[in-house]
Design a protein around this motif. Sequence first.
Motif, PDB file in Angstrom:
ATOM      1  N   THR A  16       0.849  -1.205   0.000  1.00 54.70           N
ATOM      2  CA  THR A  16       0.000   0.000   0.000  1.00 54.70           C
ATOM      3  C   THR A  16       0.880   1.249   0.000  1.00 54.70           C
ATOM      4  O   THR A  16       0.664   2.174  -0.777  1.00 54.70           O
ATOM      5  CB  THR A  16      -0.893   0.005   1.252  1.00 54.70           C
ATOM      6  OG1 THR A  16      -0.076  -0.267   2.397  1.00 54.70           O
ATOM      7  CG2 THR A  16      -1.980  -1.039   1.155  1.00 54.70           C
ATOM      8  N   GLY A  39      -5.001   3.870   1.850  1.00 57.00           N
ATOM      9  CA  GLY A  39      -6.317   4.117   2.419  1.00 57.00           C
ATOM     10  C   GLY A  39      -6.234   5.075   3.577  1.00 57.00           C
ATOM     11  O   GLY A  39      -5.818   4.702   4.668  1.00 57.00           O
ATOM     12  N   LYS A 101      -1.137   0.132  13.829  1.00 60.84           N
ATOM     13  CA  LYS A 101      -0.132  -0.726  13.214  1.00 60.84           C
ATOM     14  C   LYS A 101       0.891  -1.191  14.249  1.00 60.84           C
ATOM     15  O   LYS A 101       1.199  -2.366  14.343  1.00 60.84           O
ATOM     16  CB  LYS A 101       0.558   0.069  12.102  1.00 60.84           C
ATOM     17  CG  LYS A 101       1.282  -0.751  11.083  1.00 60.84           C
ATOM     18  CD  LYS A 101       1.846   0.171   9.998  1.00 60.84           C
ATOM     19  CE  LYS A 101       1.645  -0.410   8.625  1.00 60.84           C
ATOM     20  NZ  LYS A 101       2.014   0.510   7.543  1.00 60.84           N
ATOM     21  N   ARG A 374      -7.396  -3.399  -5.468  1.00 61.28           N
ATOM     22  CA  ARG A 374      -8.079  -2.535  -4.506  1.00 61.28           C
ATOM     23  C   ARG A 374      -7.963  -1.067  -4.885  1.00 61.28           C
ATOM     24  O   ARG A 374      -6.879  -0.595  -5.257  1.00 61.28           O
ATOM     25  CB  ARG A 374      -7.466  -2.720  -3.107  1.00 61.28           C
ATOM     26  CG  ARG A 374      -8.268  -2.019  -2.018  1.00 61.28           C
ATOM     27  CD  ARG A 374      -7.527  -1.972  -0.687  1.00 61.28           C
ATOM     28  NE  ARG A 374      -6.568  -0.878  -0.638  1.00 61.28           N
ATOM     29  CZ  ARG A 374      -5.897  -0.503   0.441  1.00 61.28           C
ATOM     30  NH1 ARG A 374      -6.065  -1.165   1.582  1.00 61.28           N
ATOM     31  NH2 ARG A 374      -5.039   0.496   0.404  1.00 61.28           N
TER      32      ARG A 374
HETATM   33  N1  GLU Z   1      -4.624   1.242   5.981  1.00 56.82           N
HETATM   34  C1  GLU Z   1      -4.100   1.922   4.867  1.00 56.82           C
HETATM   35  C2  GLU Z   1      -4.054   1.001   3.677  1.00 56.82           C
HETATM   36  O1  GLU Z   1      -4.285  -0.160   3.787  1.00 56.82           O
HETATM   37  C3  GLU Z   1      -2.847   2.683   5.132  1.00 56.82           C
HETATM   38  C4  GLU Z   1      -1.552   2.207   4.549  1.00 56.82           C
HETATM   39  C5  GLU Z   1      -0.934   1.127   5.359  1.00 56.82           C
HETATM   40  O2  GLU Z   1      -0.488   1.390   6.464  1.00 56.82           O
HETATM   41  O3  GLU Z   1      -0.944   0.009   4.842  1.00 56.82           O
HETATM   42  O4  GLU Z   1      -3.828   1.478   2.607  1.00 56.82           O
END
Ligand code: GLU
Length: 399
Positions: A16, A39, A101, A374
């Motif tokens: 991501t 996201g 996280k 996605r």
């Molecule tokens: N939760 C978001 C995503 O899945 C932020 C990026 C990440 O930390 O992966 O894109």
Amino acid sequence: MEQLSSRLLALSPSATLAMSQKSQELKAQGLDIINMSVGEPDFFTPDHIKEAAKQAVDNNFSFYTPVPGYMSLRQAISEKLKRENGVDFSPAQIVVGNGAKQEICNVILSIVEKGDEVIIPTPAWVSYFEMVKLAEGVNVPFLCGQDQDFKITASQLESLITPKTKVLLFCSPSNPTGAIYSKEELAAIAQVLAKYPRIIVIADEIYEHISYCGELTSIATFPELKDRVVIINGVSKAYAMTGWRIGFCAAPLWIAKAVTKLQGQYTSGCSSIAQKAAEAAYTGPQDCVETMRQAFERRRDLIFGLVQQIPGFSLKSKPQGAFYVFPEVDSLFGKQTPDGKTIGNASDLAMYLLEQGHVAGVTGDAFGAPKCIRFSYATSDKNITEAMARVKAAVERLK
Ligand code: GLU
Ligand code: PMP
């Protein structure tokens, strides 16, 4: 001479974040890219929260913070969990860290032993698998297709359980599918787990406020699972605070203590200013959360309609929460791009859509679902409409 550890070498970079980085680089080169890879809410943090942070600066909240977080913040989280989720976690059972996280990773590192199995219903968020690898645990992904709304059933879960199963790690509302487990589905899962008292559940509820089907049930409410559910949550998504980096775990006391020990050795307590802002988020007016949720719901309806018009994209039902669409795109595999390259898989498609369509998404491979791609719709209606038109045009150019 590079001498990286095997632990590091085994780790994949976050897909991501990598895709978002790539789209920023292309933007910096002057290309008009619409970034739907990472996201995060596109809204600004609400004013009353920013105000609390400014006051924290002025009031000299500038010293090291307690490792698990300020007591006032943990108290506010404990009250939030009672009020909104109907679960009892004392402040001593809550550890605040640098985003959800960090707390997921801390919990995994604290309880997963080498060789322990972690059941992860997939599609699932990219970082879970890597965190388990870091702990030398064994990922046990189970792919749940669209035909079952991307959710694991209680009997499927039971079929995966072995004497080495240590953790069930799942997310509802789900990143990347938007699926939400109903109270009945969770009750059935809890009933299975009741037979296996050693299994710990990590329930990632970071998208709880981005739901389009009303109140959610937390798996921590089931008495069978008393003292073995860890709830993960934070302010990133509900309050548009991704950059402030505040998340938490609410856990059985022995896990909270372990997480605090770990955190005390490698990051300490997290930012004082951000914690005071998060406290204002949990204790202040909540109407901002609903305003943003409504915007996401409208965008969900918009993008769902537009995805239906893209040839080769299959998305059967509207996502029920979070802010992602996760269509199956495998019917496009094997097609040729106008410059003669073959789209062999979802990563090739994501790269083609970025380079030729100027829209960034993320390949499903990273989520354990290689047929899918996605897109995050946490962006304006205008961007959503333009992006899906570009994707459609780019897909129509495939032969
Ligand atoms: N939760 C978001 C995503 O899945 C932020 C990026 C990440 O930390 O992966 O894109
Ligand atoms: N869990 C899921 C499912 C997510 O999508 C995210 C967003 N990156 C997180 C946890 C972590 O959020 P944060 O670290 O910003 O609190």
